[in-house]
Design a protein around this motif. Sequence first.
Motif, PDB file in Angstrom:
ATOM      1  N   UNK A 137      60.712 -10.533  41.088  1.00 61.49           N
ATOM      2  CA  UNK A 137      61.346  -9.998  39.885  1.00 61.49           C
ATOM      3  C   UNK A 137      60.297  -9.451  38.928  1.00 61.49           C
ATOM      4  N   UNK A 138      59.236 -10.209  38.666  1.00 66.70           N
ATOM      5  CA  UNK A 138      58.222  -9.765  37.708  1.00 66.70           C
ATOM      6  C   UNK A 138      57.455  -8.555  38.241  1.00 66.70           C
ATOM      7  N   UNK A 139      57.238  -8.511  39.525  1.00 66.68           N
ATOM      8  CA  UNK A 139      56.555  -7.331  40.087  1.00 66.68           C
ATOM      9  C   UNK A 139      57.429  -6.087  39.902  1.00 66.68           C
ATOM     10  N   UNK A 140      58.739  -6.175  40.212  1.00 60.52           N
ATOM     11  CA  UNK A 140      59.654  -5.049  40.015  1.00 60.52           C
ATOM     12  C   UNK A 140      59.778  -4.693  38.536  1.00 60.52           C
ATOM     13  N   UNK A 141      59.807  -5.679  37.677  1.00 58.39           N
ATOM     14  CA  UNK A 141      59.913  -5.438  36.242  1.00 58.39           C
ATOM     15  C   UNK A 141      58.711  -4.634  35.759  1.00 58.39           C
ATOM     16  N   UNK A 142      57.535  -5.045  36.200  1.00 56.42           N
ATOM     17  CA  UNK A 142      56.322  -4.324  35.781  1.00 56.42           C
ATOM     18  C   UNK A 142      56.329  -2.889  36.322  1.00 56.42           C
ATOM     19  N   UNK A 143      56.716  -2.739  37.595  1.00 57.96           N
ATOM     20  CA  UNK A 143      56.751  -1.388  38.198  1.00 57.96           C
ATOM     21  C   UNK A 143      57.761  -0.516  37.466  1.00 57.96           C
ATOM     22  N   UNK A 144      58.973  -1.025  37.233  1.00 55.46           N
ATOM     23  CA  UNK A 144      60.008  -0.239  36.536  1.00 55.46           C
ATOM     24  C   UNK A 144      59.564   0.050  35.105  1.00 55.46           C
ATOM     25  N   UNK A 145      58.942  -0.928  34.465  1.00 55.82           N
ATOM     26  CA  UNK A 145      58.457  -0.722  33.106  1.00 55.82           C
ATOM     27  C   UNK A 145      57.408   0.386  33.053  1.00 55.82           C
ATOM     28  N   UNK A 146      56.485   0.399  34.010  1.00 52.88           N
ATOM     29  CA  UNK A 146      55.442   1.442  34.053  1.00 52.88           C
ATOM     30  C   UNK A 146      56.077   2.808  34.293  1.00 52.88           C
ATOM     31  N   UNK A 147      57.039   2.855  35.215  1.00 55.79           N
ATOM     32  CA  UNK A 147      57.714   4.128  35.506  1.00 55.79           C
ATOM     33  C   UNK A 147      58.449   4.628  34.263  1.00 55.79           C
ATOM     34  N   UNK A 148      59.158   3.744  33.560  1.00 50.64           N
ATOM     35  CA  UNK A 148      59.906   4.150  32.367  1.00 50.64           C
ATOM     36  C   UNK A 148      58.975   4.573  31.236  1.00 50.64           C
ATOM     37  N   UNK A 149      57.876   3.853  31.060  1.00 53.67           N
ATOM     38  CA  UNK A 149      56.924   4.230  30.006  1.00 53.67           C
ATOM     39  C   UNK A 149      56.289   5.585  30.345  1.00 53.67           C
ATOM     40  N   UNK A 150      55.934   5.769  31.611  1.00 50.21           N
ATOM     41  CA  UNK A 150      55.333   7.047  32.024  1.00 50.21           C
ATOM     42  C   UNK A 150      56.346   8.187  31.858  1.00 50.21           C
ATOM     43  N   UNK A 151      57.601   7.934  32.187  1.00 49.12           N
ATOM     44  CA  UNK A 151      58.638   8.962  32.024  1.00 49.12           C
ATOM     45  C   UNK A 151      58.884   9.273  30.569  1.00 49.12           C
ATOM     46  N   UNK A 152      58.840   8.250  29.695  1.00 49.96           N
ATOM     47  CA  UNK A 152      59.059   8.475  28.270  1.00 49.96           C
ATOM     48  C   UNK A 152      57.899   9.267  27.693  1.00 49.96           C
ATOM     49  N   UNK A 166      64.408  -8.390  31.338  1.00 43.35           N
ATOM     50  CA  UNK A 166      63.068  -8.988  31.326  1.00 43.35           C
ATOM     51  C   UNK A 166      62.926 -10.006  30.203  1.00 43.35           C
ATOM     52  N   UNK A 167      63.446  -9.660  29.009  1.00 47.44           N
ATOM     53  CA  UNK A 167      63.364 -10.575  27.872  1.00 47.44           C
ATOM     54  C   UNK A 167      64.167 -11.850  28.165  1.00 47.44           C
ATOM     55  N   UNK A 168      65.350 -11.653  28.762  1.00 45.23           N
ATOM     56  CA  UNK A 168      66.179 -12.817  29.096  1.00 45.23           C
ATOM     57  C   UNK A 168      65.470 -13.681  30.126  1.00 45.23           C
ATOM     58  N   UNK A 169      64.863 -13.056  31.110  1.00 47.14           N
ATOM     59  CA  UNK A 169      64.149 -13.783  32.146  1.00 47.14           C
ATOM     60  C   UNK A 169      62.947 -14.507  31.553  1.00 47.14           C
ATOM     61  N   UNK A 170      62.248 -13.853  30.608  1.00 40.46           N
ATOM     62  CA  UNK A 170      61.111 -14.478  29.951  1.00 40.46           C
ATOM     63  C   UNK A 170      61.573 -15.695  29.158  1.00 40.46           C
TER      64      UNK A 170
END
Length: 177
Positions: A17-32, A52-56
């Motif tokens: 989950x955390x690996x996917x969260x980081x990957x999706x987060x990087x993709x979204x930040x790069x897209x933004x 992610x916040x809920x999981x944290x």
Amino acid sequence: MWEWDDLLSWHNWNKLFWALFIVIGIILIAGAVAGVLSLVEILIAFMVIAIGAEKLGEEISDKKLQEEQGKINRDLIFISRWLENNNVFTRQMKDRHEQRFFKLDNKRADIEKKHELGYRELAKKILDVENRMNEVSRALLQEIKSMDRDRKSELRKLGDRITKLKSRVLRPPKKRK
């Protein structure tokens, strides 16, 4: 290489989950940053951030729960050891008291035996004294009977003498020539 149990464990899913969260987060930040994101993609990004916040939060609460469980386990171990020590102490006290009762019971039995022997010896002495008293009383009775016979014979003799004397006094003896 990898077993299914390892892949399906909670710990591995958490890492995934955390690996996917980081990957999706990087993709979204790069897209933004690149400006290629649409409104749907921004909503998806917010949903991923919310998940992610809920999981944290869940992990933080899980850590606190584990700490509390650790404290409870330590307290239970302390209580368990304390109870075990008390159990050992109680067993030792019980053993001491049983030994004391055993010694007291032996002393009581010895005292009873001594008293019983003393009573038996006293009873023997009483019987001996009673037998001697019976012998003495029989001998005394024999003596009294013997004395009675002697006295009766003496009384008869005395009675005979008195009658002779009476007869002499009432009848003077004839003079001898």
